[in-house]
Design a protein around this motif. Structure first.
Motif, PDB file in Angstrom:
ATOM      1  N   VAL A 141       0.845  -1.194   0.000  1.00 38.88           N
ATOM      2  CA  VAL A 141       0.000   0.000   0.000  1.00 38.88           C
ATOM      3  C   VAL A 141       0.881   1.244   0.000  1.00 38.88           C
ATOM      4  O   VAL A 141       1.842   1.346   0.770  1.00 38.88           O
ATOM      5  CB  VAL A 141      -0.935   0.008   1.224  1.00 38.88           C
ATOM      6  CG1 VAL A 141      -1.686   1.345   1.316  1.00 38.88           C
ATOM      7  CG2 VAL A 141      -1.923  -1.143   1.149  1.00 38.88           C
ATOM      8  N   GLY A 142       0.553   2.186  -0.875  1.00 39.80           N
ATOM      9  CA  GLY A 142       1.332   3.407  -0.997  1.00 39.80           C
ATOM     10  C   GLY A 142       2.380   3.365  -2.075  1.00 39.80           C
ATOM     11  O   GLY A 142       2.951   4.403  -2.448  1.00 39.80           O
ATOM     12  N   ASP A 143       2.677   2.163  -2.607  1.00 39.24           N
ATOM     13  CA  ASP A 143       3.651   2.057  -3.701  1.00 39.24           C
ATOM     14  C   ASP A 143       3.214   2.875  -4.909  1.00 39.24           C
ATOM     15  O   ASP A 143       2.017   2.902  -5.260  1.00 39.24           O
ATOM     16  CB  ASP A 143       3.793   0.598  -4.163  1.00 39.24           C
ATOM     17  CG  ASP A 143       4.761  -0.200  -3.315  1.00 39.24           C
ATOM     18  OD1 ASP A 143       5.363   0.376  -2.394  1.00 39.24           O
ATOM     19  OD2 ASP A 143       4.914  -1.408  -3.598  1.00 39.24           O
ATOM     20  N   ASP A 144       4.187   3.519  -5.559  1.00 46.08           N
ATOM     21  CA  ASP A 144       3.943   4.073  -6.885  1.00 46.08           C
ATOM     22  C   ASP A 144       3.870   2.931  -7.887  1.00 46.08           C
ATOM     23  O   ASP A 144       4.588   1.931  -7.757  1.00 46.08           O
ATOM     24  CB  ASP A 144       5.090   5.001  -7.302  1.00 46.08           C
ATOM     25  CG  ASP A 144       5.144   6.278  -6.483  1.00 46.08           C
ATOM     26  OD1 ASP A 144       4.081   6.874  -6.256  1.00 46.08           O
ATOM     27  OD2 ASP A 144       6.260   6.666  -6.077  1.00 46.08           O
ATOM     28  N   HIS A 189       9.267  -3.535  -5.012  1.00 44.63           N
ATOM     29  CA  HIS A 189       8.457  -4.458  -4.208  1.00 44.63           C
ATOM     30  C   HIS A 189       7.823  -5.541  -5.070  1.00 44.63           C
ATOM     31  O   HIS A 189       7.639  -6.672  -4.619  1.00 44.63           O
ATOM     32  CB  HIS A 189       7.386  -3.681  -3.448  1.00 44.63           C
ATOM     33  CG  HIS A 189       7.933  -2.804  -2.371  1.00 44.63           C
ATOM     34  ND1 HIS A 189       7.272  -1.703  -1.898  1.00 44.63           N
ATOM     35  CD2 HIS A 189       9.106  -2.879  -1.675  1.00 44.63           C
ATOM     36  CE1 HIS A 189       8.003  -1.129  -0.952  1.00 44.63           C
ATOM     37  NE2 HIS A 189       9.120  -1.818  -0.810  1.00 44.63           N
ATOM     38  N   SER A 190       7.447  -5.194  -6.295  1.00 43.75           N
ATOM     39  CA  SER A 190       6.909  -6.198  -7.225  1.00 43.75           C
ATOM     40  C   SER A 190       7.169  -5.750  -8.651  1.00 43.75           C
ATOM     41  O   SER A 190       7.329  -4.551  -8.926  1.00 43.75           O
ATOM     42  CB  SER A 190       5.401  -6.419  -7.016  1.00 43.75           C
ATOM     43  OG  SER A 190       4.651  -5.340  -7.547  1.00 43.75           O
ATOM     44  N   MET A 191       7.214  -6.740  -9.559  1.00 48.14           N
ATOM     45  CA  MET A 191       7.360  -6.448 -10.989  1.00 48.14           C
ATOM     46  C   MET A 191       6.498  -7.435 -11.766  1.00 48.14           C
ATOM     47  O   MET A 191       6.312  -8.569 -11.341  1.00 48.14           O
ATOM     48  CB  MET A 191       8.821  -6.551 -11.428  1.00 48.14           C
ATOM     49  CG  MET A 191       9.722  -5.480 -10.856  1.00 48.14           C
ATOM     50  SD  MET A 191      11.375  -5.442 -11.630  1.00 48.14           S
ATOM     51  CE  MET A 191      12.185  -6.779 -10.750  1.00 48.14           C
ATOM     52  N   HIS A 192       6.016  -6.973 -12.925  1.00 47.94           N
ATOM     53  CA  HIS A 192       5.158  -7.827 -13.743  1.00 47.94           C
ATOM     54  C   HIS A 192       5.290  -7.391 -15.196  1.00 47.94           C
ATOM     55  O   HIS A 192       5.047  -6.223 -15.521  1.00 47.94           O
ATOM     56  CB  HIS A 192       3.701  -7.677 -13.282  1.00 47.94           C
ATOM     57  CG  HIS A 192       2.796  -8.792 -13.719  1.00 47.94           C
ATOM     58  ND1 HIS A 192       3.098 -10.117 -13.590  1.00 47.94           N
ATOM     59  CD2 HIS A 192       1.548  -8.759 -14.269  1.00 47.94           C
ATOM     60  CE1 HIS A 192       2.089 -10.868 -14.030  1.00 47.94           C
ATOM     61  NE2 HIS A 192       1.149 -10.055 -14.463  1.00 47.94           N
ATOM     62  N   ASP A 193       5.703  -8.309 -16.069  1.00 47.70           N
ATOM     63  CA  ASP A 193       5.748  -8.033 -17.503  1.00 47.70           C
ATOM     64  C   ASP A 193       4.314  -7.911 -18.008  1.00 47.70           C
ATOM     65  O   ASP A 193       3.471  -8.760 -17.712  1.00 47.70           O
ATOM     66  CB  ASP A 193       6.485  -9.177 -18.200  1.00 47.70           C
ATOM     67  CG  ASP A 193       6.625  -8.946 -19.694  1.00 47.70           C
ATOM     68  OD1 ASP A 193       6.650  -7.775 -20.100  1.00 47.70           O
ATOM     69  OD2 ASP A 193       6.726  -9.932 -20.432  1.00 47.70           O
ATOM     70  N   THR A 222       6.831   0.320  -6.301  1.00 45.20           N
ATOM     71  CA  THR A 222       7.952   0.696  -5.449  1.00 45.20           C
ATOM     72  C   THR A 222       7.601   1.926  -4.631  1.00 45.20           C
ATOM     73  O   THR A 222       6.773   2.735  -5.042  1.00 45.20           O
ATOM     74  CB  THR A 222       9.204   0.996  -6.311  1.00 45.20           C
ATOM     75  OG1 THR A 222      10.248   1.494  -5.478  1.00 45.20           O
ATOM     76  CG2 THR A 222       8.904   2.015  -7.402  1.00 45.20           C
ATOM     77  N   ASN A 223       8.253   2.061  -3.482  1.00 42.63           N
ATOM     78  CA  ASN A 223       8.078   3.275  -2.688  1.00 42.63           C
ATOM     79  C   ASN A 223       9.107   4.337  -3.090  1.00 42.63           C
ATOM     80  O   ASN A 223       9.237   5.368  -2.425  1.00 42.63           O
ATOM     81  CB  ASN A 223       8.186   2.977  -1.185  1.00 42.63           C
ATOM     82  CG  ASN A 223       9.523   2.367  -0.798  1.00 42.63           C
ATOM     83  OD1 ASN A 223      10.353   2.058  -1.651  1.00 42.63           O
ATOM     84  ND2 ASN A 223       9.744   2.201   0.500  1.00 42.63           N
ATOM     85  N   LYS A 224       9.819   4.084  -4.180  1.00 48.05           N
ATOM     86  CA  LYS A 224      10.828   5.019  -4.690  1.00 48.05           C
ATOM     87  C   LYS A 224      10.546   5.345  -6.155  1.00 48.05           C
ATOM     88  O   LYS A 224      11.439   5.281  -7.010  1.00 48.05           O
ATOM     89  CB  LYS A 224      12.228   4.411  -4.560  1.00 48.05           C
ATOM     90  CG  LYS A 224      12.613   3.997  -3.143  1.00 48.05           C
ATOM     91  CD  LYS A 224      13.955   3.282  -3.148  1.00 48.05           C
ATOM     92  CE  LYS A 224      14.333   2.795  -1.750  1.00 48.05           C
ATOM     93  NZ  LYS A 224      15.623   2.033  -1.780  1.00 48.05           N
ATOM     94  N   GLY A 225       9.294   5.690  -6.445  1.00 46.14           N
ATOM     95  CA  GLY A 225       8.883   5.873  -7.829  1.00 46.14           C
ATOM     96  C   GLY A 225       9.690   6.909  -8.587  1.00 46.14           C
ATOM     97  O   GLY A 225      10.190   6.648  -9.689  1.00 46.14           O
ATOM     98  N   THR A 236       7.211   5.925 -16.447  1.00 43.30           N
ATOM     99  CA  THR A 236       6.137   6.838 -16.057  1.00 43.30           C
ATOM    100  C   THR A 236       5.426   6.318 -14.818  1.00 43.30           C
ATOM    101  O   THR A 236       5.099   5.130 -14.737  1.00 43.30           O
ATOM    102  CB  THR A 236       5.099   6.965 -17.196  1.00 43.30           C
ATOM    103  OG1 THR A 236       5.767   7.224 -18.432  1.00 43.30           O
ATOM    104  CG2 THR A 236       4.103   8.072 -16.898  1.00 43.30           C
ATOM    105  N   ILE A 237       5.174   7.206 -13.857  1.00 46.70           N
ATOM    106  CA  ILE A 237       4.340   6.854 -12.700  1.00 46.70           C
ATOM    107  C   ILE A 237       2.890   7.061 -13.110  1.00 46.70           C
ATOM    108  O   ILE A 237       2.490   8.164 -13.493  1.00 46.70           O
ATOM    109  CB  ILE A 237       4.684   7.734 -11.476  1.00 46.70           C
ATOM    110  CG1 ILE A 237       6.136   7.500 -11.046  1.00 46.70           C
ATOM    111  CG2 ILE A 237       3.726   7.427 -10.313  1.00 46.70           C
ATOM    112  CD1 ILE A 237       6.614   8.456  -9.958  1.00 46.70           C
ATOM    113  N   ILE A 238       2.086   5.999 -13.028  1.00 46.44           N
ATOM    114  CA  ILE A 238       0.703   6.091 -13.524  1.00 46.44           C
ATOM    115  C   ILE A 238      -0.342   5.886 -12.429  1.00 46.44           C
ATOM    116  O   ILE A 238      -1.538   5.957 -12.707  1.00 46.44           O
ATOM    117  CB  ILE A 238       0.450   5.067 -14.645  1.00 46.44           C
ATOM    118  CG1 ILE A 238       0.633   3.632 -14.145  1.00 46.44           C
ATOM    119  CG2 ILE A 238       1.355   5.339 -15.839  1.00 46.44           C
ATOM    120  CD1 ILE A 238       0.092   2.578 -15.091  1.00 46.44           C
ATOM    121  N   GLY A 239       0.079   5.616 -11.186  1.00 49.67           N
ATOM    122  CA  GLY A 239      -0.921   5.393 -10.141  1.00 49.67           C
ATOM    123  C   GLY A 239      -0.298   4.929  -8.845  1.00 49.67           C
ATOM    124  O   GLY A 239       0.918   5.044  -8.635  1.00 49.67           O
TER     125      GLY A 239
END
Length: 327
Positions: free
Chosen positions: A153-156, A213-217, A275-278, A293-296
């Motif tokens: 929660v709070g991740d970019d 924290h997570s990644m997804h193709d 990530t919390n370091k967007g 790009t940060i989208i949400g």
């Protein structure tokens, strides 16, 4: 009768969860909806495994097969080591056609330092076009792999490159005559060149080192399918701002022509990272000439697309828009 394409979210979830009898201690990350890879503890190292076929394209199948599978290893922050290749060719195939596909696979594997370590080749009347399926094996130091379920929660929510990247390339190659009516020659050439941007190995390594924290193709189901799978795996919610989503005008024109949604169009070549370091990650990626790009944001629960100030709840992913052409 079920529709062509990847099974919808609920059906796939039921099949997976009803068929998980054995759970071994060595398996760190096991099969689950949304997880790109399975990870096995091998002592000092973790072995990362993933597999996918190519079914929605008629051209560049060898190149696509290598990159969409190795990208899954990248989504775990790992390094792909070897691939096993299965080729199922229709009875109308020639030996030259099979050799051309294998040559393309070899050329792409060479570019990213991945060895072809085995596989199976067969001519069969069970298929009406060539089907390529690749299993990839990768590695990571113990404890360093990134899980799809790791979103907090709070991740970019950061995406790389542009949405619908692979879908744009496939549609131009497979429907060029039709698209010549709405796209210029320059646009056609740009769309075809997107095939050279399919790898996300570089951004996977960079984001992994920066503590993603997570990644997804972003593959079948596009952006909305990918974020739904990430949020489901992590048991979290999300908010995506449509006006911040990067997409080429070429892709928009193609989607309008075929009456499909670029937010649900296959987008291999684009990585979704939470990530919390967007801002730090975007700056780092851009230093390597990778657009980001940060989208949400990741939220507590429920998933929404925000468009013109309105919150639209996002439904579970169904089949990719690539399979809705002509409907």
């Amino acid at each position: 009768m079920i529709k062509e394409g990847k099974l919808n979210f609920d059906d796939l979830k039921n099949i997976i969860f009803n068929n998980k009898s054995i759970k071994r201690d060595e398996v760190i990350v096991r099969n689950d909806v949304g997880e790109d890879c399975s990870i096995i503890d091998f002592g000092e190292s973790e072995a990362i495994f993933s597999t996918d076929p190519i079914t929605g394209a008629d051209k560049n199948v060898g190149k696509l097969a290598v990159h969409i599978n190795c990208n899954d290893i990248a989504s775990a922050g790992g390094e792909p080591i070897g691939i096993l290749v299965t080729i199922l060719a229709p009875t109308t195939s020639s030996l030259d056609e099979i050799n051309d596909v294998m040559k393309e696979i070899n050329e792409e594997a060479e570019k990213i330092n991945v060895e072809i370590i085995g596989g199976h080749t067969e001519v069969t009347s069970a298929v009406n076009k060539m089907i390529i399926s690749v299993t990839v094996i990768g590695k990571n130091p113990r404890g360093k792999s990134v899980r799809t379920a790791g979103a907090m929660v709070g991740d970019d929510i950061v995406v790389t490159k542009t949405m619908g990247l692979e879908g744009t390339c496939i549609l131009i190659n497979d429907h060029e005559e039709r698209l010549n009516r709405i796209l210029s020659k320059e646009e056609i050439d740009i769309g075809k060149s997107l095939i050279d941007e399919l790898s996300v190995l570089k951004e996977g390594r960079i984001a992994g080192k920066l503590g993603a924290h997570s990644m997804h193709d972003i593959t079948e189901g596009g952006l909305l399918g990918a974020i739904f799978e990430v949020s489901a795996a992590a048991n979290k919610g999300f908010e995506i701002y449509k006006d911040k989503v990067p997409v080429l005008d070429i892709t928009k024109k193609i989607c309008k022509e075929f009456n499909i949604d670029y937010l649900r169009l296959i987008s291999s070549g684009s990585m979704m990272i939470t990530t919390n370091k967007g801002k730090e990650l975007v700056k780092e990626l851009e230093g390597y000439n990778i657009k980001a790009t940060i989208i949400g944001k990741i939220t507590e629960k429920d998933g929404f697309l925000i468009e013109d100030g309105k919150k639209i709840k996002v439904d579970p992913p169904k089949r990719d828009e690539l399979f809705n052409i002509g409907e």
